[in-house]
Design a protein around this motif. Sequence first.
Motif, mmCIF file in Angstrom:
data_model
loop_
_atom_site.group_PDB
_atom_site.id
_atom_site.type_symbol
_atom_site.label_atom_id
_atom_site.label_comp_id
_atom_site.label_asym_id
_atom_site.label_seq_id
_atom_site.Cartn_x
_atom_site.Cartn_y
_atom_site.Cartn_z
ATOM 1 N N LEU A 430 0.823 -1.204 0.000
ATOM 2 C CA LEU A 430 0.000 0.000 0.000
ATOM 3 C C LEU A 430 0.861 1.259 0.000
ATOM 4 O O LEU A 430 1.910 1.302 0.642
ATOM 5 C CB LEU A 430 -0.905 0.022 1.242
ATOM 6 C CG LEU A 430 -2.087 -0.955 1.263
ATOM 7 C CD1 LEU A 430 -2.699 -1.000 2.655
ATOM 8 C CD2 LEU A 430 -3.133 -0.542 0.228
ATOM 9 N N PRO A 431 0.410 2.314 -0.672
ATOM 10 C CA PRO A 431 1.130 3.590 -0.602
ATOM 11 C C PRO A 431 0.898 4.248 0.755
ATOM 12 O O PRO A 431 -0.071 3.941 1.462
ATOM 13 C CB PRO A 431 0.504 4.409 -1.734
ATOM 14 C CG PRO A 431 -0.873 3.847 -1.887
ATOM 15 C CD PRO A 431 -0.753 2.382 -1.580
ATOM 16 N N ILE A 432 1.779 5.143 1.121
ATOM 17 C CA ILE A 432 1.697 5.819 2.418
ATOM 18 C C ILE A 432 0.371 6.555 2.578
ATOM 19 O O ILE A 432 -0.243 6.539 3.646
ATOM 20 C CB ILE A 432 2.865 6.810 2.571
ATOM 21 C CG1 ILE A 432 4.188 6.036 2.687
ATOM 22 C CG2 ILE A 432 2.672 7.708 3.780
ATOM 23 C CD1 ILE A 432 4.292 5.150 3.898
ATOM 24 N N LYS A 459 8.537 0.170 7.565
ATOM 25 C CA LYS A 459 8.645 1.128 8.671
ATOM 26 C C LYS A 459 7.970 2.453 8.346
ATOM 27 O O LYS A 459 7.357 3.080 9.222
ATOM 28 C CB LYS A 459 10.118 1.360 9.014
ATOM 29 C CG LYS A 459 10.764 0.161 9.683
ATOM 30 C CD LYS A 459 12.207 0.457 10.040
ATOM 31 C CE LYS A 459 12.838 -0.749 10.730
ATOM 32 N NZ LYS A 459 14.250 -0.502 11.090
ATOM 33 N N GLY A 460 8.089 2.874 7.103
ATOM 34 C CA GLY A 460 7.441 4.118 6.706
ATOM 35 C C GLY A 460 5.928 4.023 6.818
ATOM 36 O O GLY A 460 5.255 4.972 7.236
ATOM 37 N N GLN A 461 5.382 2.866 6.441
ATOM 38 C CA GLN A 461 3.937 2.661 6.565
ATOM 39 C C GLN A 461 3.499 2.704 8.028
ATOM 40 O O GLN A 461 2.472 3.291 8.370
ATOM 41 C CB GLN A 461 3.553 1.316 5.957
ATOM 42 C CG GLN A 461 3.653 1.238 4.444
ATOM 43 C CD GLN A 461 3.340 -0.164 3.939
ATOM 44 O OE1 GLN A 461 3.887 -1.142 4.440
ATOM 45 N NE2 GLN A 461 2.465 -0.251 2.964
ATOM 46 N N LEU A 462 4.258 2.053 8.876
ATOM 47 C CA LEU A 462 3.929 2.026 10.301
ATOM 48 C C LEU A 462 3.906 3.433 10.883
ATOM 49 O O LEU A 462 2.997 3.803 11.636
ATOM 50 C CB LEU A 462 4.934 1.151 11.062
ATOM 51 C CG LEU A 462 4.932 -0.344 10.719
ATOM 52 C CD1 LEU A 462 6.116 -1.038 11.374
ATOM 53 C CD2 LEU A 462 3.624 -0.997 11.169
ATOM 54 N N LYS A 463 4.920 4.196 10.522
ATOM 55 C CA LYS A 463 4.990 5.569 11.044
ATOM 56 C C LYS A 463 3.835 6.409 10.499
ATOM 57 O O LYS A 463 3.234 7.211 11.236
ATOM 58 C CB LYS A 463 6.341 6.191 10.677
ATOM 59 C CG LYS A 463 6.574 7.589 11.231
ATOM 60 C CD LYS A 463 6.455 7.641 12.749
ATOM 61 C CE LYS A 463 7.535 6.864 13.445
ATOM 62 N NZ LYS A 463 7.424 7.024 14.932
ATOM 63 N N ALA A 464 3.491 6.229 9.226
ATOM 64 C CA ALA A 464 2.387 6.988 8.636
ATOM 65 C C ALA A 464 1.059 6.618 9.288
ATOM 66 O O ALA A 464 0.225 7.483 9.587
ATOM 67 C CB ALA A 464 2.319 6.728 7.128
ATOM 68 N N SER A 920 9.542 7.465 -6.141
ATOM 69 C CA SER A 920 8.765 7.998 -5.024
ATOM 70 C C SER A 920 9.331 7.499 -3.703
ATOM 71 O O SER A 920 10.096 6.526 -3.659
ATOM 72 C CB SER A 920 7.300 7.569 -5.144
ATOM 73 O OG SER A 920 7.181 6.169 -4.955
ATOM 74 N N LEU A 921 8.926 8.142 -2.622
ATOM 75 C CA LEU A 921 9.375 7.721 -1.295
ATOM 76 C C LEU A 921 8.904 6.301 -0.977
ATOM 77 O O LEU A 921 9.569 5.552 -0.264
ATOM 78 C CB LEU A 921 8.846 8.692 -0.241
ATOM 79 C CG LEU A 921 9.536 10.058 -0.170
ATOM 80 C CD1 LEU A 921 8.751 11.003 0.730
ATOM 81 C CD2 LEU A 921 10.959 9.921 0.336
ATOM 82 N N ASP A 922 7.750 5.915 -1.516
ATOM 83 C CA ASP A 922 7.222 4.568 -1.261
ATOM 84 C C ASP A 922 8.145 3.472 -1.782
ATOM 85 O O ASP A 922 8.118 2.349 -1.291
ATOM 86 C CB ASP A 922 5.843 4.408 -1.927
ATOM 87 C CG ASP A 922 4.738 5.081 -1.125
ATOM 88 O OD1 ASP A 922 4.778 4.984 0.117
ATOM 89 O OD2 ASP A 922 3.855 5.712 -1.728
ATOM 90 N N SER A 923 8.933 3.802 -2.778
ATOM 91 C CA SER A 923 9.772 2.785 -3.419
ATOM 92 C C SER A 923 11.203 2.764 -2.889
ATOM 93 O O SER A 923 11.992 1.906 -3.286
ATOM 94 C CB SER A 923 9.809 3.024 -4.935
ATOM 95 O OG SER A 923 8.509 3.004 -5.479
#
Length: 1145
Positions: A430-432, A459-464, A920-923
Amino acid sequence: MSPNGATRLFALIMVCTAFASVCPAGPPDVMSADNTVFIAKKLMMKCYNQGYPLPKTTLLRNIFNSSNLSEVGRTADQSNNFLSTFFYVLNMVTGATNKNSQSPTIMDAAETRDPSCCYMNAFVAPLSWATLTAQSENYFDSSDYNTLLRAAKPVLQDAPSAGAMLPSRVAARNMVNMMNMLQEVYSSMTEQQRAEVFNWAKDQILQNNFSCTMRPSADPKPTTVKPCKPTLEWLDSEALTMMGPYLSSLKTDDVDSFPKKTLCGYYLSGQFKSNMTARMNPSLGRKFLQRIQDCSSVPELIDKLGPLACYYDVTNVTSDTSKKLLPQLDVCDGPTVFKLRKRLVDSLMSGSIGPQELRDLGRSVTLLSPKQLSEITSKNLKDVLQNVGNSVKWSRSQMRILVEKQLGEKMCGGLSGQQLMELQSVAAGLPICAVRNVNPQDILSNTETLKTISEHMRKGQLKAMLQGLSEKVNPSELVQKLAGPLLRSISLKNLEKANITSIDQVENKTWSLPQAAYLAKKMHGLRKLQYRRLNSVLQGITCKMIDEVNGSYALDMAESMTESPQWLSKVQAQCAAQKIFQTLENKTTDYFKNIPPQELESIPTTLLLHLPPSKVRDLPDSVCQVFLDKMGTANLTSLPPHAPSRLALAERALLCLSNGTNVSGLTSSDVSRLGPLLCELRPSTLLLMAPEVMKFSLQAVASCEHVPQPHRADLIKLVGQVRLSADAGPASEEAESDAGSFAACRSPSNWSAETMEKLGPLVLLDDNVPSTLPNNPWMKDVLVFLKPRLTQVSDALKKKIFELTTTTTTSSGARNRREVNSRMSSNGTEPTEAVIEELGVDNVFWTPAELDLMSNRTFLAAVDILGSVPGYSSNHLKVLYRKAVEVFGPVSNMTESDIVQLGCITQSFSNSELEKLPLSLDSLDKISVCGWKDSQLASVWKGVAKYNNLTASLLGSTEMVQLSRFICGLNSSEISQLSVGAFSDAVGSMDGLQCPVEALQQLKNVAVSAFGLPCNWTEAQVSNLDSIIAGLNGSEMASLSPSVFPFISKSCIPQIPPENFAVLSVVQLEALGPDNAVMVTSEQQAKLTAEQLSVLKKAAVGSKEDQKDQKEAQSAMSGSAALSLEGTSSFMKPVLFLLIGFFLL
């Protein structure tokens, strides 16, 4: 058994015990009366800890004052002796002086059994087992024997040392009952214990049914039984039924012991599949497959393969074959079955693809290409995700397709909790923007599912997600409802806002190390530090907190900490051990020289391991039974690898076993009692053992998690000097042939597959061995089988497996293998899709010239795999760059999808090309693990910033976490613009940054703005900052409190500039702890003084004492002769059977 029956059996065995006290000592392998008391205490302690009420004295007196017992000659003195023996053991457990006192019970009031029977069952269990192992095979009839077996069962479940003392002989009429009981405790045994039971049972069957033995002639136990013929077919249907799951310990030679009709019937009935639950060694699997080929038609064989599926060669793949075989391949580890699974999947997908076909794929659905997934309807894909759940791992390209198919283009428009739950393991794609906007009410009500899904998220998803939840839910509620990775992603700043004031709020959760350090300090400050309820918070306890515990509570504190050993660090274990040792030694002079057995038993094993070597050697012989029992099941991971206590403990345990006699008299059962300490013995000690015992010991050492570095060369030499057969058990012609001469055994290149499986982990400790191994047809299977069982996998071994995978080999009778190998490498060097997929990260071993031979079609098909390899050399990257441009066109024309697929191959791009990447940041997380040069980090940051319209000042906590190590590409001016609040929220999720020192120094300045001066940093903050600590200058390093040094991450230590590391005081260096001390580089050590080096060495081995040379024992330490149950007076037999009849009425 009824309560009356239990108490009667209890009295029966107490009578036997009383008479045993006047019996002469028996053989050393018979469980002694001292041993029975020790095990009884251990089992009764289990009852006590579980809250069972103590038995009433009146009940016990009524039993022993029974007139029925008087009729068989029991005196009043004997009755009192029985009671006093029971109360002696019970009081050791409870510490009670009032025999009528009752402990609180947790038993249900409606329980029909008398709950106090737990203590009586615990007391009679070891006595029953001792009786069985001591008496001759004709002493009991089958009914009496079975009664004693039922009573003895707890011993084999909870006291492994007793299980090593199997009866020397069991009559055929009793063997079925014995094996039925052993099958019931199968799950509680280790693999080695299961193998011992199998070998013992095999010998019993041979002696009972054929009056022969396959026990090696060199066995220390003399025998007059004639040797069996090697061709004896002893595995009949009755033996198979008796063995049950222990058949998993069969050896290759044993497969020839099946009569064909028996083997086929056993296999085709499905019993083989149900009993063979453990993963089979390749040699055994291949041998079984060879024998069962003539049993039936192929479809019927395939349906019942079980673990044999891992080695099955399919010659004719059909849809029906695929449906039957695929589910059985789920238990196979390693890449060797990858090509087979791929063929089976392709077979199933060759026709129409409907819901049933997808369900038939099971976990192998992950082998479908992104293109194949894109052609499946959304409804069918939804069913697939529900079917496989969270148990599978998808590639990034697959997840992108699956998310798009399930959510369409409006992924950021508002993801419902239901949609998130349905995505399962695909949620990581999933995207952020999607996870940030999830409605809290939709997900916080289903915390368990949310926890499971979060384990797959980035980790980025968790933080978002946390950022989105925090805007709508207060921190206190979040802490209460979250679990797993989401909980551990809560920053220290937000954890502080949660207003945690009670241990109830934290005890049943799994916290990160920084969080645990914060919570431990908080509970300590509130005087609410209840060690028994800390669980994962335990990892945050400091040595200072341990030292402050009142001496009278030290033992309770130590026991509480060791109840959660998974959270106990080496430093904490060392500090807790020192606290308890100091407390005990304050009681009396030379405490450990005179320590009673019950007091040694009260010291938690995890802490006893840290007893200084001098005190280990001083332990009296009277504690040997307790000491051996503790060491036999000890977990040595809390001890540093080079701790001097390891060898001292091993040698003291060996001295206990030998009872002051020569080591050559030890049996394999004796050696088994050493447990992991066997791994610590010097090779010269093993050489003193009897030949068969030494072979057994070497095989055991081969499976050790840790073998001391100084011992490795001599151990490998010892393997070459000893005649090692493929089977350390019964000798046979085939085994003798396999063993060969002394000269033949010196080189592993002459070993059979089975010998390599057993001893391979030992010789593979030498990095020079893999290259000398021959390219035998079975070698790849064996090495792949051994690889996950090795604590360290060398590049030499990886390269050997690579060579075996990419070299065309043939095996007689394996037509399919020849076919596969010819496809794998058409000219011996060209990489193909199948080989690339199988190799995974080991594709790094291709030469640049070989990579250049790869076709563009193969490159495109395998680019996801090639892009996941982080260790390419510059020459590799040059070749792969050309391939990428040929397939995808110039870098300037590549899309984000192309870049994501290329992954680590993007390292080959020039700096100017990196600055224009459409990424993108997601990648970013896909390429953050690659081996980027420091100079490239800035270029990637510039490209990402431009593509995503970012500036340093606009970076929030989620963006910082997504950037990961690329945040090191910001220049000093940009780093100074970072939001301090966002940084403090993000830094705990940015662990393991590998940055240039200059970037770490700049990030340190932001940390100072966020957390204050380093001299005031807490353990939680230091752990939170991770590698940024390496950015401190010399004076700042010197200002850190010694208590924070165990909380510095291991990866940070080598990054500290040597000149800054050199300013640390001896107190700070000592506080580093073993794990950090061994990470100090030679460049850092070169800057230290002699005093600093000495302290660092002590920290590395976890020693507070001066280093002393380990010496051999100066004299044999003999203990008192053990009292045995063997030799019971003849008048006991009528007493015994009269009592059995009385108790079972």
